[in-house]
Design a protein around this motif. Structure first.
Motif, PDB file in Angstrom:
ATOM      1  N   CYS A 162      79.368  36.598  11.623  1.00 22.01           N
ATOM      2  CA  CYS A 162      79.515  37.493  10.478  1.00 22.01           C
ATOM      3  C   CYS A 162      79.610  36.707   9.171  1.00 22.01           C
ATOM      4  O   CYS A 162      79.014  37.096   8.155  1.00 22.01           O
TER       5      CYS A 162
ATOM      6  N   VAL B  80      76.048  35.276   8.312  1.00 23.10           N
ATOM      7  CA  VAL B  80      75.100  36.349   7.996  1.00 23.10           C
ATOM      8  C   VAL B  80      75.357  36.881   6.595  1.00 23.10           C
ATOM      9  O   VAL B  80      74.428  37.101   5.808  1.00 23.10           O
ATOM     10  N   LEU B  81      76.626  37.081   6.250  1.00 23.08           N
ATOM     11  CA  LEU B  81      76.963  37.573   4.912  1.00 23.08           C
ATOM     12  C   LEU B  81      76.584  36.561   3.839  1.00 23.08           C
ATOM     13  O   LEU B  81      76.028  36.917   2.793  1.00 23.08           O
ATOM     14  N   ARG B  82      76.875  35.299   4.081  1.00 27.79           N
ATOM     15  CA  ARG B  82      76.625  34.287   3.062  1.00 27.79           C
ATOM     16  C   ARG B  82      75.133  33.999   2.887  1.00 27.79           C
ATOM     17  O   ARG B  82      74.677  33.709   1.778  1.00 27.79           O
ATOM     18  N   LEU B  83      74.361  34.066   3.959  1.00 30.17           N
ATOM     19  CA  LEU B  83      72.945  33.715   3.885  1.00 30.17           C
ATOM     20  C   LEU B  83      72.073  34.884   3.430  1.00 30.17           C
ATOM     21  O   LEU B  83      70.909  34.677   3.087  1.00 30.17           O
ATOM     22  N   ALA B  84      72.604  36.099   3.447  1.00 30.32           N
ATOM     23  CA  ALA B  84      71.828  37.252   2.982  1.00 30.32           C
ATOM     24  C   ALA B  84      71.610  37.147   1.466  1.00 30.32           C
ATOM     25  O   ALA B  84      72.457  36.622   0.741  1.00 30.32           O
ATOM     26  N   PRO B  85      70.462  37.637   0.972  1.00 31.12           N
ATOM     27  CA  PRO B  85      70.201  37.564  -0.474  1.00 31.12           C
ATOM     28  C   PRO B  85      71.246  38.346  -1.268  1.00 31.12           C
ATOM     29  O   PRO B  85      71.772  39.363  -0.823  1.00 31.12           O
TER      30      PRO B  85
ATOM     31  N   ALA C 233      80.882  46.724   2.154  1.00 31.05           N
ATOM     32  CA  ALA C 233      79.533  46.348   2.570  1.00 31.05           C
ATOM     33  C   ALA C 233      78.519  46.652   1.467  1.00 31.05           C
ATOM     34  O   ALA C 233      77.593  45.862   1.224  1.00 31.05           O
TER      35      ALA C 233
ATOM     36  N   ARG D 234      79.008  44.061  -1.294  1.00 33.30           N
ATOM     37  CA  ARG D 234      78.946  42.661  -0.840  1.00 33.30           C
ATOM     38  C   ARG D 234      80.293  41.954  -1.017  1.00 33.30           C
ATOM     39  O   ARG D 234      80.364  40.792  -1.425  1.00 33.30           O
TER      40      ARG D 234
ATOM     41  N   TYR E 139      82.629  39.987   0.480  1.00 34.97           N
ATOM     42  CA  TYR E 139      82.710  39.154   1.671  1.00 34.97           C
ATOM     43  C   TYR E 139      84.083  39.217   2.325  1.00 34.97           C
ATOM     44  O   TYR E 139      84.208  39.335   3.541  1.00 34.97           O
TER      45      TYR E 139
END
Length: 307
Positions: free
Chosen positions: A23, A26-31, A267, A270, A272
């Protein structure tokens, strides 16, 4: 039993760590990011915010800092709600989510087991076919569609129940959310219970009990119920997880002030810290519930403890 519980707890810890890690990345690498809005933020302000929340550091260093804080029991700050930390927001919504989830869990078990027993004892009768039709409805209609249907019928057309909100916290505000949340699980539990109960009722030891002159009620309650509950117990762990994750949508539809509202808003924004904190909370609750189910399963079948 304690040794078995200790082993199951040890196996749950790596699962929790993997879920947090996946998790996080995924959160950090999403645009995009928590401070990327429709209007661009001045570079100086954004740089200060990134430094405040450690977002200016390398990704692996951010991960190490976050895991270290989690091990200390600190879920960190919320990126969008500065006045409340993640733990404080979870503690605010926790009572409402627990009440909704616990009520739906109990209703699912009681009605699902009862419907399964009735279907097994009255198989191929009109009551069995009626229950089968209701089971099919519960399996094919998702909760985000079932909710507005019940709101329209019972809240607007008949005006029997409130369509949303928590109000004064009375039972009438929980009827529709609990019904929506528990209906699919009542259907699944009843199917499991019906199939297993039919199999158990055809067993040799049940025939022996009947030959001794016992009526249906003591046969079911004393002899058939416990072995028939074994598959249901196996399902209760995943069911608890489904109830918790399903409550995210149900809380949002009915406007309940539970954790689901915070999670969905986080969500979308964003946030985190709030998303990760909610995931950790839900994972811990699900793992604890699965552990309880495993212990109940081992109590029902002592052979499990020997494995």
């Amino acid at each position: 039993m304690l040794t078995y519980a200790f082993k199951r707890t040890l196996t749950a810890l790596p699962v929790l760590w993997i879920a947090i890690t996946v998790c996080f990345f995924v959160l950090r690498l999403a645009p995009g990011g928590p401070f990327d809005g429709e209007r661009p933020m001045p570079p100086g302000i954004k740089a200060n915010l990134d430094a405040h929340y450690n977002l200016d550091k390398p990704l692996i260093q951010q991960y190490a800092i976050y895991i270290g804080n989690v091990l200390k029991g600190d879920l960190g700050p919320s990126f969008t709600t500065e006045d409340f930390s993640v733990a404080e927001q979870i503690s605010i919504g926790l009572p409402y989510t627990l009440i909704l989830g616990a009520a739906a869990f109990v209703v699912s078990i009681l009605l699902g087991v009862l419907a399964g027993i009735i279907g097994a004892l009255k198989r191929n009768s009109w009551s069995d076919h009626t229950l089968a039709a209701l089971v099919l409805l519960g399996l094919v209609i998702p909760n985000f569609l079932m909710a507005p249907i019940l709101q329209l019928i019972f809240g607007i057309e008949l005006d029997w129940l409130p369509v949303g909100g928590w109000g004064d916290g009375s039972l009438r505000y929980l009827v529709l959310p609990v019904a929506v949340l528990s209906f699919p699980h009542i259907a699944r539990i009843s199917r499991l219970m019906r199939g297993t109960m039919i199999e158990v009722l055809n067993s040799n030891f049940i025939r022996t009990a009947r030959s001794k002159g016992l009526s249906s009620t003591p046969i079911v309650m004393r002899h058939a119920l416990r072995p028939a509950l074994m598959p249901v117990m196996s399902y209760l762990g995943p069911a608890a997880g489904y109830l918790l994750t399903g409550s995210l949508v149900v809380e949002q539809i009915f406007g309940l002030p539970g954790i689901g509202r915070y999670f969905i808003n986080a969500a979308l924004n964003r946030d985190y810290g709030m998303v990760l904190g909610t995931v950790i909370f839900y994972m811990i609750v699900i793992l604890i519930l699965n552990l309880i189910v495993d212990l109940l399963y081992a109590w029902l079948d002592p052979r499990v403890r020997a494995q």
